[in-house]
Design an enzyme around this catalytic site. Structure first.
Site, PDB file in Angstrom:
ATOM      1  N   PRO A  94      45.360  61.008  54.391  1.00 13.04           N
ATOM      2  CA  PRO A  94      44.834  60.127  55.264  1.00 13.04           C
ATOM      3  C   PRO A  94      43.541  59.385  54.941  1.00 13.04           C
ATOM      4  O   PRO A  94      43.232  58.837  55.850  1.00 13.04           O
ATOM      5  CB  PRO A  94      45.961  60.446  56.463  1.00 13.04           C
ATOM      6  CG  PRO A  94      46.924  61.467  56.191  1.00 13.04           C
ATOM      7  CD  PRO A  94      46.403  62.148  55.002  1.00 13.04           C
ATOM      8  N   GLU A 122      49.371  69.578  59.219  1.00 10.39           N
ATOM      9  CA  GLU A 122      48.360  68.579  59.258  1.00 10.39           C
ATOM     10  C   GLU A 122      46.878  68.777  58.487  1.00 10.39           C
ATOM     11  O   GLU A 122      45.788  67.983  58.098  1.00 10.39           O
ATOM     12  CB  GLU A 122      47.356  69.826  61.041  1.00 10.39           C
ATOM     13  CG  GLU A 122      48.134  69.517  61.536  1.00 10.39           C
ATOM     14  CD  GLU A 122      48.354  67.886  62.334  1.00 10.39           C
ATOM     15  OE1 GLU A 122      47.671  67.452  62.751  1.00 10.39           O
ATOM     16  OE2 GLU A 122      49.643  67.637  62.653  1.00 10.39           O
ATOM     17  N   ARG A 160      54.643  51.261  36.128  1.00  8.82           N
ATOM     18  CA  ARG A 160      55.289  50.165  35.392  1.00  8.82           C
ATOM     19  C   ARG A 160      54.155  49.060  34.915  1.00  8.82           C
ATOM     20  O   ARG A 160      53.738  48.347  33.913  1.00  8.82           O
ATOM     21  CB  ARG A 160      56.184  49.197  36.768  1.00  8.82           C
ATOM     22  CG  ARG A 160      55.039  48.466  38.098  1.00  8.82           C
ATOM     23  CD  ARG A 160      55.419  47.774  39.524  1.00  8.82           C
ATOM     24  NE  ARG A 160      56.343  46.490  38.736  1.00  8.82           N
ATOM     25  CZ  ARG A 160      54.620  46.039  38.237  1.00  8.82           C
ATOM     26  NH1 ARG A 160      54.046  45.870  38.833  1.00  8.82           N
ATOM     27  NH2 ARG A 160      55.511  44.475  37.876  1.00  8.82           N
ATOM     28  N   ASP A 175      51.819  38.824  38.429  1.00  4.20           N
ATOM     29  CA  ASP A 175      52.421  39.880  39.617  1.00  4.20           C
ATOM     30  C   ASP A 175      51.613  39.307  40.842  1.00  4.20           C
ATOM     31  O   ASP A 175      50.507  38.621  40.216  1.00  4.20           O
ATOM     32  CB  ASP A 175      51.884  40.835  38.969  1.00  4.20           C
ATOM     33  CG  ASP A 175      53.167  41.907  38.428  1.00  4.20           C
ATOM     34  OD1 ASP A 175      54.523  41.138  38.232  1.00  4.20           O
ATOM     35  OD2 ASP A 175      52.603  43.097  38.352  1.00  4.20           O
TER      36      ASP A 175
HETATM   37  C1  9D3 Z   1      48.920  62.734  63.191  1.00  4.22           C
HETATM   38  C2  9D3 Z   1      48.421  64.222  62.524  1.00  4.22           C
HETATM   39  N1  9D3 Z   1      47.366  63.566  62.125  1.00  4.22           N
HETATM   40  C3  9D3 Z   1      45.978  64.083  62.687  1.00  4.22           C
HETATM   41  C4  9D3 Z   1      45.868  64.874  64.439  1.00  4.22           C
HETATM   42  C5  9D3 Z   1      46.241  63.994  60.450  1.00  4.22           C
HETATM   43  C6  9D3 Z   1      47.820  63.286  59.987  1.00  4.22           C
HETATM   44  C7  9D3 Z   1      48.325  65.105  59.013  1.00  4.22           C
HETATM   45  C8  9D3 Z   1      48.827  64.634  57.627  1.00  4.22           C
HETATM   46  C9  9D3 Z   1      48.288  62.923  59.394  1.00  4.22           C
HETATM   47  C10 9D3 Z   1      49.126  62.524  58.787  1.00  4.22           C
HETATM   48  C11 9D3 Z   1      49.221  63.482  57.485  1.00  4.22           C
HETATM   49  C12 9D3 Z   1      50.438  63.635  56.218  1.00  4.22           C
HETATM   50  N2  9D3 Z   1      50.379  62.008  56.039  1.00  4.22           N
HETATM   51  C13 9D3 Z   1      49.724  62.607  54.271  1.00  4.22           C
HETATM   52  O1  9D3 Z   1      49.550  63.322  53.748  1.00  4.22           O
HETATM   53  C14 9D3 Z   1      49.811  61.165  53.789  1.00  4.22           C
HETATM   54  C15 9D3 Z   1      49.489  60.067  54.056  1.00  4.22           C
HETATM   55  C16 9D3 Z   1      49.731  58.435  55.717  1.00  4.22           C
HETATM   56  O2  9D3 Z   1      50.294  59.497  56.722  1.00  4.22           O
HETATM   57  N3  9D3 Z   1      49.562  57.604  55.419  1.00  4.22           N
HETATM   58  C17 9D3 Z   1      48.750  56.897  54.352  1.00  4.22           C
HETATM   59  N4  9D3 Z   1      48.478  57.867  53.487  1.00  4.22           N
HETATM   60  C18 9D3 Z   1      49.108  59.027  52.990  1.00  4.22           C
HETATM   61  S1  9D3 Z   1      48.677  60.042  51.701  1.00  4.22           S
HETATM   62  C19 9D3 Z   1      49.380  61.136  52.495  1.00  4.22           C
END
Ligand code: 9D3
Length: 237
Positions: A94, A122, A160, A175
């Site tokens: 994220p 996390e 793709r 596209d």
């Molecule tokens: C809810 C926990 N969050 C903050 C306390 C941190 C958090 C850690 C791990 C939030 C999501 C994740 C898992 N998400 C991913 O690994 C992830 C992701 C995403 O959540 N949103 C957009 N793109 C991606 S790419 C990998």
């Protein structure tokens, strides 16, 4: 192009790459996709892939050891400076820069070997980022429970775009997004369905008029739902 996916849930990917364009690209050996279970790279008897965060806090962190072992196995090094040319190690997280068509295009053009690390829990021990990751990528501003769905999105969007992945009938250059705006509406038979008519112009055979109608509808749709895509476009804002 070779794509390796590192995950603690390899079963998640069991059939997802067996359809449509990705399936065909694999069969024609345009792309080779392999999914690896991070647990296979553990050496302890409990096959531990995660552990509690230093400093305290909720949740678990993906450990360094299995990820370093997997990357070393795939690239023969544990420093991104020494990767073979064309190697990209992507951490799906994220905190990454947002995945866009331009990012997909850049990876399709430049990468020969892409390794996708799917985060979970996390997060991932930051030393993975420091030593191994070339690109930290998010797929958008919403919370997933792990990087696996994001990995599928990258594999699809990149595959793709590989030259010859699309049939001759279609082209990535046509596209939506490659020209920066959304697509126009489409219709097929029958010309009337439950009282709903196909726009007359599409039945007219007048290709100049059809082209104008499609361009106008695409612009209207984009203005309605994605104003942000139009900034910088002539005659807008
Ligand atoms: C809810 C926990 N969050 C903050 C306390 C941190 C958090 C850690 C791990 C939030 C999501 C994740 C898992 N998400 C991913 O690994 C992830 C992701 C995403 O959540 N949103 C957009 N793109 C991606 S790419 C990998």
């Amino acid at each position: 192009m070779k794509i390796d996916v590192l995950t603690i849930f390899p079963v998640f990917f069991k059939e997802v790459f067996d359809f449509g364009i990705i399936r065909r690209a694999r069969l024609t050996e345009l792309v080779e996709i392999n999914v690896h279970d991070l647990r296979e790279f553990t050496t302890d008897k409990h096959r531990m892939v995660d552990d509690r965060p230093f400093g305290g806090g909720d949740g678990m962190i993906l450990k360094c050891e299995p990820i370093f072992a997997a990357i070393e196995n795939l690239t023969k090094t544990d420093e991104r400076e020494n990767y073979p040319p064309g190697t990209r190690v992507v951490l799906l997280s994220p905190q990454g820069r947002q995945f866009k068509q331009a990012v997909a295009q850049e990876l399709a053009d430049d990468a020969k070997h892409i390794i996708l690390i799917c985060g979970r829990y996390e997060g991932v021990d930051e030393r993975v980022n420091d030593a191994l990751v070339t690109d930290e990528i998010s797929v958008g501003d919403y919370v997933l429970s792990g990087g696996e769905p994001a990995a599928v999105i990258l594999v699809d969007a990149i595959t793709r775009l590989l030259p010859e992945a699309l049939g001759s009938e279609t082209s990535a250059a046509n596209d939506s997004f490659s020209n920066g705006i959304l697509d126009c509406p489409h219709y097929t038979r029958p010309p009337e369905f439950r009282g709903r008519q196909v726009p007359e112009v599409l039945l007219s055979g007048n290709h100049a008029e059809i082209g104008k109608w499609r361009a106008q509808k695409a612009l209207e749709k984009t203005r309605e739902t994605r104003q942000d895509l139009l900034k910088g476009v002539d005659s807008e804002q």
